[in-house]
Design an enzyme around this catalytic site. Sequence first.
Site, PDB file in Angstrom:
ATOM      1  N   GLU A 430     -12.159  -5.225   4.145  1.00 46.91           N
ATOM      2  CA  GLU A 430     -12.511  -4.169   5.086  1.00 46.91           C
ATOM      3  C   GLU A 430     -13.028  -2.950   4.321  1.00 46.91           C
ATOM      4  O   GLU A 430     -12.346  -2.411   3.463  1.00 46.91           O
ATOM      5  CB  GLU A 430     -11.259  -3.805   5.888  1.00 46.91           C
ATOM      6  CG  GLU A 430     -11.391  -2.569   6.730  1.00 46.91           C
ATOM      7  CD  GLU A 430     -10.066  -2.203   7.413  1.00 46.91           C
ATOM      8  OE1 GLU A 430      -9.056  -2.899   7.192  1.00 46.91           O
ATOM      9  OE2 GLU A 430     -10.072  -1.215   8.152  1.00 46.91           O
ATOM     10  N   ASP A 503      -6.692  -3.256   5.793  1.00 45.89           N
ATOM     11  CA  ASP A 503      -5.691  -2.194   5.659  1.00 45.89           C
ATOM     12  C   ASP A 503      -4.465  -2.486   6.514  1.00 45.89           C
ATOM     13  O   ASP A 503      -4.559  -3.136   7.549  1.00 45.89           O
ATOM     14  CB  ASP A 503      -6.278  -0.856   6.133  1.00 45.89           C
ATOM     15  CG  ASP A 503      -7.310  -0.319   5.148  1.00 45.89           C
ATOM     16  OD1 ASP A 503      -7.324  -0.798   3.996  1.00 45.89           O
ATOM     17  OD2 ASP A 503      -8.099   0.554   5.547  1.00 45.89           O
ATOM     18  N   ASP A 505      -2.994  -0.903   8.724  1.00 47.61           N
ATOM     19  CA  ASP A 505      -2.889   0.046   9.836  1.00 47.61           C
ATOM     20  C   ASP A 505      -3.502  -0.581  11.086  1.00 47.61           C
ATOM     21  O   ASP A 505      -3.891  -1.747  11.075  1.00 47.61           O
ATOM     22  CB  ASP A 505      -3.564   1.383   9.485  1.00 47.61           C
ATOM     23  CG  ASP A 505      -5.049   1.203   9.190  1.00 47.61           C
ATOM     24  OD1 ASP A 505      -5.594   0.120   9.471  1.00 47.61           O
ATOM     25  OD2 ASP A 505      -5.659   2.151   8.661  1.00 47.61           O
ATOM     26  N   ASP A 507      -6.364  -0.089  12.672  1.00 52.38           N
ATOM     27  CA  ASP A 507      -7.750  -0.536  12.528  1.00 52.38           C
ATOM     28  C   ASP A 507      -7.835  -1.849  11.754  1.00 52.38           C
ATOM     29  O   ASP A 507      -8.592  -2.746  12.105  1.00 52.38           O
ATOM     30  CB  ASP A 507      -8.595   0.520  11.806  1.00 52.38           C
ATOM     31  CG  ASP A 507      -9.099   1.576  12.775  1.00 52.38           C
ATOM     32  OD1 ASP A 507      -9.054   1.304  13.993  1.00 52.38           O
ATOM     33  OD2 ASP A 507      -9.525   2.649  12.306  1.00 52.38           O
TER      34      ASP A 507
END
Length: 732
Positions: A430, A503, A505, A507
């Site tokens: 990403e 990541d 998180d 997103d």
Amino acid sequence: MAENESNYNAENIQVLEGMEAVRKRPAMYIGDTGERGYHHLVYEVVDNSIDEALAGYCSMIDVIINRDGSLTVKDNGRGIPVDMHPTQHRPAIEVVLTVLHAGGKFDGSNYKVSGGLHGVGVSCVNALSDWMKVEVKRGGKVHHIEFSRGHVTKPLEVVGECGEETGTTVTFFPDHTIFTCRAFKWEILCNRLRELAFLNKGVTIHFRDDEGEAHHEETFHYEGGIDEFIEYLNANKKPISPIIHFEGEKEGLTGMVQAEVSMQYTESYSTLEQTYTNNIHTIEGGTHLTGFRTALTRTINKYGSDNKLIKEKDTITGDDMREGLTVIVSVKVPQPQFEGQTKTKLGNGEVEGIVASIVSDRLMTFFEENPSVAKTIIEKTLLAARAREAARAARESARRKGVMDGLNLPGKLKDCTERDPAKTELFLVEGDSAGGSAQVGRNRATQAILPLRGKVLNVEKARIDRMLANAEIRTLITAIGCGFGEEWDVSKARYHKIIIMTDADVDGAHIRTLLLTFFFRKMPELIEKGYVYLAQPPLYKVERKKKSEYVLTDGELTQKLLTLGVDDYPVTLKDGTKLEPEKTKELMTLLAEIEATCKMLEERGFDAKTILGDENASGSGASMLKKEFSALSGFGYEPDDYFGGMLQKMLDEVRTQGKQGLSIYRFKGLGEMNADELYDTTMNPERRFMKRVKLEDAAAADRMFTLLMGDEVEPRRKFIEENSLNVRNLDF
Ligand code: 0RA
């Protein structure tokens, strides 16, 4: 095992050998000794009860995971016969439970069409159980018998009266010296029991978990049978046809073959075909599936051309006709032959023609009686065909420009030098900045990097032509090397590890889900082969005395702080007992769990103390809290010691002490790590943690992907609301 010499005859030796054979080669009888085999034991027992139900003698089946980890299957069938077996000179029940393949009915009147995948019978379960207890209500009496590892430990005896009542209750505890799995999983059993209830309409299966953290309970009963199964599978899709149902039977080579089909078209672009033979999920398909597909193609083509809906120039494939289709094909075959790698492909040749003729006749009648539905289905089919043609044209022109083949790899891909796919890995990363670090840090020989910019296209909502117009998706297809659609060839995979690295998180989770949607819908074979992985980057970097360490999860960090903190932290319980550091750590871990549960409940507007005092409070959060506080009373503490602040203070002090001399850094994304850090923690095959993506249950996965990624907003909102209660830390 023999109680006396005279009992020790040829048959006993046979039993002994049979049970030993199963224990020596368990995998041969139940597939494997892991999670699958462990749960398979349950299916073998339940199948006997289902048989009773199919024969018309049983209406209720209870399945209970007990507190001690054993499992009970209880039915109200006729009860296993308890009279003396005519040739074996011991109770028939003993024969059923200790002789391989004796589970069937002795009289041969009702042939066995149900049965587990391996159809080995309940005697195998007995052989592989540390202990098994069976209670039979039959002929006005309650009978009881016990076994250990397949041998009688308590002979059959009458233990009570039961009047008119009949039934069988089997309780068993799998032998943990044989299995690697340690506990029954609610989810796994739930899915199979629900499926069995759909496949055997009218049967009631009641399932309860008394063992797990959260107390679950569910009842499955479907008067609509496989029609209700279709309704369940399509719950998050928009139907464009009613549920269409056919059934019929025809004489086969070994007896009567029964076929039942239920189907419905939806707006979705994917297809879900589930086939069963004698209640066994035939994952690899077989002759029943081929028969259905042939009939569908033939009928749509004939009806379409006869009614001028399909023109001469239209070239429609079977795939086009199945776009948006959900179908269940369930057949009952007296002597099924199973083929294929996992023995889940039906081989009986005559079944193909039988299914095809039942479907052809009745589907044509349905189309004639429902012309507007027929028109809608054929229009969708035509759209699918045109999209496929457009995609093919795009692919052709791309090929001419050399974009889609492995010879002309995309510029964004930083490939490795090794050419043997068994040795290479592709990281899907990403963002450009993490992509940069990964590129610098990687092992250039075996690790390739493909940075992905922004969000990947949601293929759940795009037809093939639009999908292939997406540059990111095209790059992905080219890098992987297997081609696409009609040219798909899994043996051309350029890497045998495709690692999604996003990541930690929200997103990152979204991008990961989009990629998984793509692989599940468009390249499921990569998942089946076990080529798809999720990287597990660390959440924290912890430094102590110049030595740094990486920590994967919040739970692991808590453990670390508590371990460090309990040294030199003496705890004396209310009764004066001084705790050892190990025990102190156990107490602190429990307190940390309580804290997390309270926090979770409070975030959702509940007061933990009120819930704890409320006898009627249910739900997973409440039961977790109750369980944790009951563990706390083992240390002699009351809830008020926690809510009053004393224990909270203790936990804080230990944590503070644990943090002494530490510096804790939380990574906000992969991009924050430098190249060495990223390699050391997440990419280095010697040290990294990865999760392999598995596809266990296609129907459950299909439902989940349509729910999470599809068009319907309301079911998704409901799902998130219900499930957020099960998640302690949403921002994972
Ligand atoms: C053998 C013969 C009969 C029933 C069963 C076995 C039987 C086995 C199990 C296992 C779990 N539940 C079960 N219920 C029945 C036929 C009995 C008769 O003819 O009365």
